[in-house]
Design an enzyme around this catalytic site. Structure first.
Site, short mmCIF file in Angstrom:
data_model
loop_
_atom_site.label_atom_id
_atom_site.label_comp_id
_atom_site.label_asym_id
_atom_site.label_seq_id
_atom_site.Cartn_x
_atom_site.Cartn_y
_atom_site.Cartn_z
N TYR A 166 -5.22 14.73 5.65
CA TYR A 166 -5.56 14.06 6.52
C TYR A 166 -5.99 15.00 7.95
O TYR A 166 -6.84 15.05 7.77
CB TYR A 166 -4.42 12.33 7.07
N ARG A 212 5.71 -1.14 2.64
CA ARG A 212 5.53 -1.53 3.54
C ARG A 212 6.35 -2.63 4.26
O ARG A 212 5.12 -3.81 4.60
CB ARG A 212 4.14 -1.90 3.48
#
Length: 341
Positions: free
Chosen positions: A150, A24
């Site tokens: 998910y 990230r």
């Protein structure tokens, strides 16, 4: 021209100074990222805008000179490209229209549409063209178990209970979904290589949720299949697996995956990993992101401990998970100085 340090390390060449990047690394801790994010619209709009995705990917390279850039995108572009409704709610994270059984599979495609992902591949081409020659480019995807979690829950959940319940109640459906995601991931990663990615990382973010009786079937076997599928078409492209929360089970993964790199999360003792995991595996990690936020002695001791643990073993310095938005930029600058000193 010599290969970049990052690629030489993944080929097994030790260096006095390890290559460095951060998961990230293009993100909200950077003021320049926040400026781009504010004008991009929704999060997926940013992922699918080649010019803006290129810009935010390059920002941490310009600022810190990391040894690798990682494509700015998201693991949920695969279900999105399969036709599942995906959106990002401000302050809540990703949302999906849940797929909970065989009857719901008719709402998604039987094969991944690479055309829907064309903006991602264009971004990779732009990034590769703009990067310095010494900086490697990483492409990525989410592991099938993580992405399926998910897709089934319709959102992130603390312990992936909806997907785990599905594994017990409807294993045939979950196996079919996992198989679809394996094939989709192979196609997606190979196309990333063709667009300019030189290294691939697969994020198994939810390995910690799987009990011993399920982790081989739902995580490790699919990961091996993806690595084998990619290697069949691109045998010289190195792959890194990041199985967060796998703990001691990393020993089996490192020995059998076929991947060059094994990422360590912040809970793994780097000394244990260096002494125990297959010597051929290039280890990556694993500074606690909170030690980076704290800075000072916590940061210095964390970096020193990892470097001492790895000894003469080739390794890649990284965090043990993604950098947090509240991380001071000055602490990242200090991290770079410590690793490269």
């Amino acid at each position: 021209m010599d290969k970049p340090l990052f690629l030489r390390t993944l080929a097994g060449q030790a260096s006095p100074t390890p290559p460095l990047w951060m998961m990230r690394q293009a993100g909200r801790y950077l003021p320049e990222y926040r400026e781009v994010r504010a004008k991009a619209g929704g999060f997926l709009d940013l992922c699918y805008n080649p010019a803006l995705a290129t810009e935010v990917t390059l920002q941490p390279i310009r600022r810190f000179g990391f040894d690798a850039a990682i494509l700015f995108s998201d693991i949920l572009v695969i279900p999105h490209a399969l036709g599942q409704k995906v959106w990002f709610a401000e302050g809540e994270g990703p949302k999906l229209e849940p797929i909970t059984g065989e009857a719901d599979l008719v709402r998604i495609d039987e094969a991944l549409s690479l055309e829907r992902l064309a903006p991602v591949f264009e971004a990779l081409e732009r990034i590769r063209a703009a990067l310095p020659a010494e900086t490697a480019l990483i492409g990525f995807c989410g592991a099938p178990w993580t992405v399926a979690s998910y897709m089934i829950a319709g959102k992130g959940t603390p312990d992936q209970a909806p997907a785990r319940l599905t594994a017990y109640r409807d294993p045939a459906f979950l196996d079919r979904l996992i198989d679809l995601l394996v094939e989709s991931s192979i196609a997606y990663l190979c196309r990333q290589v063709e667009a300019g990615a030189q290294v691939l990382q697969i994020f198994e973010s939810f390995a910690s949720a799987l009990p011993p009786g399920l982790i081989e079937r739902l995580s490790f076997a699919p990961l091996r299949c993806i690595v084998a599928g990619v290697k069949a078409r691109h045998p010289h492209v190195p792959v890194i697996l990041f199985a967060r929360g796998a703990g001691p089970r990393l020993e089996a993964l490192a020995a059998t995956s076929g991947a060059e790199g094994i990422g360590l999360d912040w809970s793994v003792d780097p000394a244990w990993a260096a002494a125990t995991l297959d010597r051929k595996a290039i280890l990556q990690g694993n500074l606690d992101p909170l030690a980076l936020i704290a800075g000072g002695k916590a940061l210095e001791d964390g970096v020193a401990a990892i470097r001492a643990a790895m000894g003469d073993r080739p390794y890649i310095f990284n965090l043990g998970h993604g950098i947090q938005p509240q991380t001071p930029v000055a602490h990242v600058e200090r991290l770079v100085a410590l690793v490269r000193s």
